[in-house]
Structure formats: structure tokens, C-alpha cells
Design an enzyme around this catalytic site. Sequence first.
Site, PDB file in Angstrom:
ATOM      1  N   GLY A  14       0.816  -1.219   0.000  1.00  0.00           N
ATOM      2  CA  GLY A  14       0.000   0.000   0.000  1.00  0.00           C
ATOM      3  C   GLY A  14       0.839   1.254   0.000  1.00  0.00           C
ATOM      4  N   THR A  67       5.599  -7.056   3.255  1.00  0.00           N
ATOM      5  CA  THR A  67       5.295  -8.448   3.589  1.00  0.00           C
ATOM      6  C   THR A  67       5.099  -9.302   2.338  1.00  0.00           C
ATOM      7  OG1 THR A  67       4.224  -7.711   5.604  1.00  0.00           O
ATOM      8  CG2 THR A  67       3.680  -9.934   4.844  1.00  0.00           C
ATOM      9  N   CYS A  68       4.313  -8.813   1.402  1.00  0.00           N
ATOM     10  CA  CYS A  68       3.946  -9.639   0.248  1.00  0.00           C
ATOM     11  C   CYS A  68       5.181 -10.098  -0.513  1.00  0.00           C
ATOM     12  CB  CYS A  68       3.006  -8.845  -0.662  1.00  0.00           C
ATOM     13  SG  CYS A  68       2.485  -9.788  -2.088  1.00  0.00           S
ATOM     14  N   CYS A  82       3.180 -13.337   0.071  1.00  0.00           N
ATOM     15  CA  CYS A  82       2.637 -13.948  -1.151  1.00  0.00           C
ATOM     16  C   CYS A  82       3.697 -14.540  -2.076  1.00  0.00           C
ATOM     17  CB  CYS A  82       1.873 -12.911  -1.981  1.00  0.00           C
ATOM     18  SG  CYS A  82       1.276 -11.466  -1.134  1.00  0.00           S
ATOM     19  N   LYS A 106       5.986 -17.391  -0.635  1.00  0.00           N
ATOM     20  CA  LYS A 106       5.038 -18.480  -0.353  1.00  0.00           C
ATOM     21  C   LYS A 106       4.665 -19.225  -1.629  1.00  0.00           C
ATOM     22  CE  LYS A 106       0.904 -17.722  -0.860  1.00  0.00           C
ATOM     23  NZ  LYS A 106      -0.208 -17.147  -0.158  1.00  0.00           N
ATOM     24  N   TYR A 127      -5.695 -19.185   5.993  1.00  0.00           N
ATOM     25  CA  TYR A 127      -5.073 -19.578   4.730  1.00  0.00           C
ATOM     26  C   TYR A 127      -3.565 -19.738   4.846  1.00  0.00           C
ATOM     27  CZ  TYR A 127      -3.482 -14.821   3.471  1.00  0.00           C
ATOM     28  OH  TYR A 127      -2.836 -13.615   3.432  1.00  0.00           O
ATOM     29  N   GLU A 186      -1.823 -23.181   3.800  1.00  0.00           N
ATOM     30  CA  GLU A 186      -0.860 -23.170   2.690  1.00  0.00           C
ATOM     31  C   GLU A 186       0.486 -23.754   3.128  1.00  0.00           C
ATOM     32  OE1 GLU A 186      -2.611 -19.301   0.248  1.00  0.00           O
ATOM     33  OE2 GLU A 186      -0.993 -19.006   1.665  1.00  0.00           O
ATOM     34  N   ARG A 223      -8.070 -24.769  16.486  1.00  0.00           N
ATOM     35  CA  ARG A 223      -9.004 -24.780  17.618  1.00  0.00           C
ATOM     36  C   ARG A 223     -10.472 -24.875  17.199  1.00  0.00           C
ATOM     37  NH1 ARG A 223      -9.026 -18.312  19.174  1.00  0.00           N
ATOM     38  NH2 ARG A 223      -9.509 -17.743  17.056  1.00  0.00           N
ATOM     39  N   HIS A 240     -13.594 -26.707 -24.479  1.00  0.00           N
ATOM     40  CA  HIS A 240     -13.473 -28.146 -24.247  1.00  0.00           C
ATOM     41  C   HIS A 240     -12.133 -28.665 -24.734  1.00  0.00           C
ATOM     42  CE1 HIS A 240     -14.985 -32.164 -23.563  1.00  0.00           C
ATOM     43  NE2 HIS A 240     -14.509 -32.497 -24.753  1.00  0.00           N
ATOM     44  N   GLU A 295     -15.176 -25.666 -18.017  1.00  0.00           N
ATOM     45  CA  GLU A 295     -16.414 -25.764 -18.793  1.00  0.00           C
ATOM     46  C   GLU A 295     -17.594 -26.178 -17.905  1.00  0.00           C
ATOM     47  OE1 GLU A 295     -16.663 -28.989 -21.844  1.00  0.00           O
ATOM     48  OE2 GLU A 295     -14.711 -29.600 -21.060  1.00  0.00           O
TER      49      GLU A 295
HETATM   50  C1  LIG Z   1       2.760 -15.725   4.666  1.00  0.00           C
HETATM   51  C2  LIG Z   1       1.856 -14.719   4.007  1.00  0.00           C
HETATM   52  C3  LIG Z   1       1.286 -15.018   2.778  1.00  0.00           C
HETATM   53  C4  LIG Z   1       0.458 -14.099   2.153  1.00  0.00           C
HETATM   54  N1  LIG Z   1      -0.093 -14.439   0.957  1.00  0.00           N
HETATM   55  C5  LIG Z   1      -0.879 -13.562   0.309  1.00  0.00           C
HETATM   56  C6  LIG Z   1      -1.422 -13.877  -0.970  1.00  0.00           C
HETATM   57  O1  LIG Z   1      -1.188 -14.960  -1.504  1.00  0.00           O
HETATM   58  N2  LIG Z   1      -2.189 -12.953  -1.573  1.00  0.00           N
HETATM   59  C7  LIG Z   1      -2.460 -11.734  -1.006  1.00  0.00           C
HETATM   60  O2  LIG Z   1      -3.148 -10.922  -1.620  1.00  0.00           O
HETATM   61  N3  LIG Z   1      -1.975 -11.415   0.220  1.00  0.00           N
HETATM   62  C8  LIG Z   1      -1.191 -12.292   0.879  1.00  0.00           C
HETATM   63  N4  LIG Z   1      -0.669 -11.972   2.107  1.00  0.00           N
HETATM   64  C9  LIG Z   1      -1.075 -10.684   2.733  1.00  0.00           C
HETATM   65  C10 LIG Z   1      -0.267  -9.532   2.162  1.00  0.00           C
HETATM   66  O3  LIG Z   1       1.109  -9.781   2.325  1.00  0.00           O
HETATM   67  C11 LIG Z   1      -0.670  -8.244   2.864  1.00  0.00           C
HETATM   68  O4  LIG Z   1      -2.063  -8.080   2.778  1.00  0.00           O
HETATM   69  C12 LIG Z   1       0.001  -7.027   2.253  1.00  0.00           C
HETATM   70  O5  LIG Z   1       1.398  -7.144   2.279  1.00  0.00           O
HETATM   71  C13 LIG Z   1      -0.447  -5.763   3.000  1.00  0.00           C
HETATM   72  O6  LIG Z   1       0.221  -4.645   2.498  1.00  0.00           O
HETATM   73  P1  LIG Z   1       0.502  -3.399   3.441  1.00  0.00           P
HETATM   74  O7  LIG Z   1       1.065  -2.333   2.552  1.00  0.00           O
HETATM   75  O8  LIG Z   1      -0.667  -3.097   4.242  1.00  0.00           O
HETATM   76  O9  LIG Z   1       1.602  -3.894   4.475  1.00  0.00           O
HETATM   77  P2  LIG Z   1       2.994  -4.615   4.286  1.00  0.00           P
HETATM   78  O10 LIG Z   1       3.180  -5.162   2.923  1.00  0.00           O
HETATM   79  O11 LIG Z   1       3.118  -5.522   5.425  1.00  0.00           O
HETATM   80  O12 LIG Z   1       4.044  -3.428   4.423  1.00  0.00           O
HETATM   81  C14 LIG Z   1       4.240  -2.754   5.624  1.00  0.00           C
HETATM   82  C15 LIG Z   1       5.696  -2.359   5.695  1.00  0.00           C
HETATM   83  O13 LIG Z   1       5.864  -1.399   6.732  1.00  0.00           O
HETATM   84  C16 LIG Z   1       7.102  -1.626   7.361  1.00  0.00           C
HETATM   85  N5  LIG Z   1       7.023  -0.965   8.680  1.00  0.00           N
HETATM   86  C17 LIG Z   1       6.252  -1.325   9.732  1.00  0.00           C
HETATM   87  N6  LIG Z   1       6.356  -0.401  10.717  1.00  0.00           N
HETATM   88  C18 LIG Z   1       7.215   0.547  10.255  1.00  0.00           C
HETATM   89  C19 LIG Z   1       7.717   1.759  10.801  1.00  0.00           C
HETATM   90  N7  LIG Z   1       7.321   2.189  12.006  1.00  0.00           N
HETATM   91  N8  LIG Z   1       8.588   2.480  10.080  1.00  0.00           N
HETATM   92  C20 LIG Z   1       8.975   2.060   8.835  1.00  0.00           C
HETATM   93  N9  LIG Z   1       8.523   0.927   8.263  1.00  0.00           N
HETATM   94  C21 LIG Z   1       7.633   0.188   8.968  1.00  0.00           C
HETATM   95  C22 LIG Z   1       7.219  -3.131   7.414  1.00  0.00           C
HETATM   96  O14 LIG Z   1       8.565  -3.538   7.535  1.00  0.00           O
HETATM   97  C23 LIG Z   1       6.627  -3.511   6.055  1.00  0.00           C
HETATM   98  O15 LIG Z   1       7.628  -3.615   5.055  1.00  0.00           O
HETATM   99  C24 LIG Z   1       0.187 -12.847   2.771  1.00  0.00           C
HETATM  100  C25 LIG Z   1       0.764 -12.537   4.002  1.00  0.00           C
HETATM  101  C26 LIG Z   1       1.583 -13.462   4.618  1.00  0.00           C
HETATM  102  C27 LIG Z   1       2.201 -13.122   5.933  1.00  0.00           C
END
Ligand SMILES: Cc1cc2nc3c(=O)[nH]c(=O)nc-3n(C[C@H](O)[C@H](O)[C@H](O)COP(=O)(O)OP(=O)(O)OC[C@H]3O[C@@H](n4cnc5c(N)ncnc54)[C@H](O)[C@@H]3O)c2cc1C
Length: 458
Positions: free
Chosen positions: A16, A42-43, A48, A51, A180, A184, A201, A439, A444
Site C-alpha cells: 500500500g 510483507t507480500c 505472497c 510463499k 489460509y 498453505e 481450535r 473443451h 467448462e
Molecule cells: C505468509 C503470508 C502469505 C500471504 N499471501 C498472500 C497472498 O497470496 N495474496 C495476497 O493478496 N496477500 C497475501 N498476504 C497478505 C499480504 O502480504 C498483505 O495483505 C500485504 O502485504 C499488505 O500490504 P501493506 O502495505 O498493508 O503492508 P505490508 O506489505 O506488510 O508493508 C508494511 C511495511 O511497513 C514496514 N514498517 C512497519 N512499521 C514501520 C515503521 N514504524 N517504520 C517504517 N517501516 C515500517 C514493514 O517492515 C513492512 O515492510 C500474505 C501474508 C503473509 C504473511
Amino acid sequence: MTDYDYDLFVIGGGSGGVRAARIAATHGARVGIAEEYRYGGTCVIRGCVPKKLFVYASKFSEEFEDAEGFGWTVGERAFSWDKLVAAKDQEITRLEGIYRRNLERTDVEVHDSRAVIEDAHTVRLLSTGQTLSAKFILVAVGASPNVDEGLPGGEHVITSNEAFHLAELPSKIVVAGGGYIAVEFAGIFNGLGVDTTLIYRGEEILRGFDGELRTAVRQEMEKKGIKVVLNDTFSRIEKTADGTLTGHTKGGLALDAGQIMFAIGRNPHTRDLGLEKAGVEMDAAGAIKVGADSRTNVASIYAVGDVTNRANLTPVAIREGHAFADTVFGNKPWTVDHSLIATAVFSQPEMGTVGLTQEEALQRTPNLDIYKSSFRPMKHTLSGRDEKMLMKMIVDADTQKVLGVHIMGPDAGELAQILGITLQMGATKADFDRTIAVHPTAAEELVTMREPTERLRG
Ligand SMILES: Cc1cc2nc3c(=O)[nH]c(=O)nc-3n(C[C@H](O)[C@H](O)[C@H](O)COP(=O)(O)OP(=O)(O)OC[C@H]3O[C@@H](n4cnc5c(N)ncnc54)[C@H](O)[C@@H]3O)c2cc1C
């Protein structure tokens, strides 16, 4: 906007935050961004992307077996965890570089630091102590794994963060959780040859998804050798003399494993962020409360993505970040529609879903036609694998509008993406019926399910 160091300061360089920073900059805003770990969030770094790479890796074991039904003789097989982790790390580093370069290319000032909020217009970089002012602050800090802090022996467990970097693959693992991520990872470890147990649980895994699909996925996972323990949870984790773990459950089980992984939910990353200082309202779980335009109760502070706990998925965080930047800096106000989000679970077998589950649909309208098809995918006629594919369509019996489609089977996630468009356009059952089949495909079935398998009338 010249009184501030920046027009926009983004905290968090994930899905985001990066999208919002880049779009705001292309609208002419002076933008700074801080990331405390690695750009991509995270992604890209530990969600994502790695994974899905692990899911691919784990599927080869079945592919080798299936090949024999088609005349292949597959020779001796060996798997190197180290090679997989190294290849995955290389790809993640490449992607991280792209994220950083894309920010720099749009003249976003990139800071490698944790940032905290000082007040409604000020952030502080912890790496240097520097304070920076901004007309607007966007909080996009995501979420982090919940580790059940009160659990005795909880310090011995890993989460998805560590699972991507294990020094070695254990011979046995227990994954705790039913969402999920847990499901996974259970599939990944099992496919890589690890003796895998999933403990949850609740009554059934994958809460929130369609009830029949939840059971079907669990049954297929069990057929593949994953042991699933329901209605039970850990009471303590014991580290044994030989360095392995025993997870004791409230139900009286003692589960031995080389590793125990917790995937029991994720908490918004708002602790010690200074939000209280600026007066930003959060809910009981620490998620930032926002309106449809992602604005918090403090006019200069916005929040997008997992930290707002709306729909915790990458494409949603990206959309929210984009809408925020267009609205605030591009003079193009729009909001994100969270109502029809197609999504996939990369379980084995995979699940793809869009729209209402049968349970949700029944809450909204009593008259439903349910169309269901359960069959053996063509590939498994020769592979001999005992695996079913399941497709389910929920139709409003009065309007004939398709309310939801749920699929378990190969490429279900890919199908869900296309079905997302179809349902966004308001497709009726008749629209599906007049579409000519492709097909031979599994998809289908979606256009050839003629008679409801169930007619529910309230
Ligand atoms: C194992 C796993 C598998 C996933 N698989 C999928 C999938 O298959 N498909 C899907 O759509 N979504 C998936 N997700 C979810 C997806 O990763 C998140 O929904 C997405 O990354 C959210 O984006 P975001 O920008 O909100 O936060 P994030 O991508 O988490 O980014 C937040 C960032 O902020 C940084 N940060 C935090 N606090 C601070 C601070 N105070 N100062 C500076 N930096 C900071 C963190 O280090 C991080 O890099 C998965 C998540 C996990 C954990």
C-alpha cells in the site's frame, strides 16, 4: 504546500505504501517514505511471493508420481532445501530492487529507517533521530504474526517469517492455525516430504470460506497425508533434551516435531508508532480506524492496507493506496469497493473464490439455487490420483443473479480472477448458460451446470 518538508510522508514501504508514494509523486507531490526492514513489504519479502514459490516447489513431488501414469519413468529424486531458499532469496532481492528503483524513478525520497509519529504533521526517523514534517502522513505499516505471547514455551515456535529461512527442513512439523497461511504452509511442508500435522481450535479449517469447500479442502489435504487435528489447541510447548519440541494440547495430545509453526492470525503493526500522541483512533485489536477514503479521525493522517484490517490482501492495500493518492493529490476522488474481492488459497488442492458463500447468501436472501459439480480432473484419469475437483455456484433464485462461485482444484485461483470480472458485471445464471464451453477444460463445468443440486426456499 511549501511550509512542510514533504507534501506526503509514507510510513511503510510495502504494497500500500509504495503504491501511494509513487502515485502521489506522479501527481506532483513531494514525497518521502520510510521502511524499517526491506522495500516490497510483507507480500514481496515474506508473504505472497516467497510463499507461492514454495508452493511450486512442493508440488513437484506429486508431479513426479503423476507422470508415471502417462508413461514416464522418473529416476531418483532428491530435494535440496538450501537450493530452494537460495533461489527464492535471489528472486526476492531482485524484486526488492525493482520496488526501490521505481520509488527513486518517481523522485520519492527513500529512507531506510523505522519512522514514528510525533504529531499530526511530524515523523521521526529512528535511525538518525531526524524529524521531518509533512502536510499529510500515510500509515501503511502492515501487520505482523500473532505469537500467542502467554503460551508457556511460546519462545520455541516459529511463524511464517522464520519459515522462509529455516536453517534446515525438519522431518516433522506441526502448524497451528486454520487460516489460509496455516493451510498453505501445511501443504508446502507436506509436499516437501515433511511429516505434517495441522492443529486448529475450530470445528473446521478456513473460517469465512464456503462451508462445503472448507470440508472438501481438509479432506483432500488429509488424503495427501496431512494429519488435521480440530477443536484443539496448544497449552504448552516443551523443548526436549535432544533439541526437538513437544507440543502439549488442551485435548491431551503430545505432538513431537522438529519445528512448531504458529499461523494464528496477524496483528496490526501499530505498537509504539506514536499514534496515541497524534490522537489517532484505533480499535481494540490495534487496527487504525478509517473512513471509506482511508482518512483517520486526524485530518492530516491517513492509513491503508493491513494496518486498517479491512481486507488483508495485497491487491486491496495497493488499491487503497492508489485511491488515497488520486484523491488527495490528483484531484480524482474515488474509494475502494471492498464488496466483491476474488481471492485464492494456495492450499493443495487450491481454492479460488469470489462473492458470497452459501452461509452468507442465506443471511441476505432465503431463496437460493445451488449448482454443484464434483468430479475427477481429467489429468487424474491417467495419473490415478484420488483427487476431486469441486465447483459450486450460488444463485439468487428470484433474480437469477450469481452471488458467489467457489472452486477447489487445479488453477482455481486463476479461474477466480476471471469470475471476479463476471460477478462485478452482475452476471446471471443465464449469462453463464448461453456461454459456449471451452473443451476439454475443467472450467467448462461452470457453463454446463444445468439443474440446481439444491433449491433452498425460505
Ligand atoms: C505468509 C503470508 C502469505 C500471504 N499471501 C498472500 C497472498 O497470496 N495474496 C495476497 O493478496 N496477500 C497475501 N498476504 C497478505 C499480504 O502480504 C498483505 O495483505 C500485504 O502485504 C499488505 O500490504 P501493506 O502495505 O498493508 O503492508 P505490508 O506489505 O506488510 O508493508 C508494511 C511495511 O511497513 C514496514 N514498517 C512497519 N512499521 C514501520 C515503521 N514504524 N517504520 C517504517 N517501516 C515500517 C514493514 O517492515 C513492512 O515492510 C500474505 C501474508 C503473509 C504473511
